[in-house]
Design an enzyme around this catalytic site. Sequence first.
Site, PDB file in Angstrom:
ATOM      1  N   GLU A  48       0.823  -1.205   0.000  1.00 25.20           N
ATOM      2  CA  GLU A  48       0.000   0.000   0.000  1.00 25.20           C
ATOM      3  C   GLU A  48       0.860   1.259   0.000  1.00 25.20           C
ATOM      4  OE1 GLU A  48      -3.237   0.269  -0.409  1.00 25.20           O
ATOM      5  OE2 GLU A  48      -3.639  -1.880  -0.356  1.00 25.20           O
ATOM      6  N   ASN A  52       1.108   3.910  -3.117  1.00 21.94           N
ATOM      7  CA  ASN A  52       0.801   5.333  -2.948  1.00 21.94           C
ATOM      8  C   ASN A  52       1.888   6.206  -3.570  1.00 21.94           C
ATOM      9  OD1 ASN A  52      -1.641   4.993  -1.677  1.00 21.94           O
ATOM     10  ND2 ASN A  52      -0.908   5.558   0.349  1.00 21.94           N
ATOM     11  N   ARG A 106      -9.589   3.980  -7.554  1.00 19.34           N
ATOM     12  CA  ARG A 106      -8.864   3.835  -6.290  1.00 19.34           C
ATOM     13  C   ARG A 106      -9.847   3.795  -5.134  1.00 19.34           C
ATOM     14  NH1 ARG A 106      -4.085   1.832  -7.422  1.00 19.34           N
ATOM     15  NH2 ARG A 106      -3.519   2.642  -9.435  1.00 19.34           N
TER      16      ARG A 106
END
Length: 143
Positions: A48, A52, A106
Amino acid sequence: MKFDNYMILEFPSKSCNEAFARSAVACFAAQMDPTLEELGDIRTAVSEAVTNCIVHAYPNEYGTIMLRCRILKDNVLDIVIKDKGVGIADTEQARRPMYTTGGSDRSGMGFTIMESFMTSFEIFSEPGKGTTVHMRRRLQRRQ
């Protein structure tokens, strides 16, 4: 802070490097003899954080991602993932579940997932200068 071991990686913000970062951290953490659940949580949190950087920090170009892992006392894995991208103007807003700047594809759950899978989680960011995610996970001591 004193550490038992560490590693530092630096790589471009290409999507293929998300799996590389996740695997590298998992291999490094293996020396701590984590459970499969712990290892899965760590892999997910790293995925994650790196995703990002790829999607949000450098939306129209490649940039550099730095990853540092350390093994601290009391069986704690310390992970820092840093970029020098666009930064986050409001980190509190960015931490809210379902908030995203990445478009309709997203979920906006990245920070929530990182925070729920790790023992501690912090974000430091400055617009135009980048973002640092600092995560720690205390692992169970196996007999």
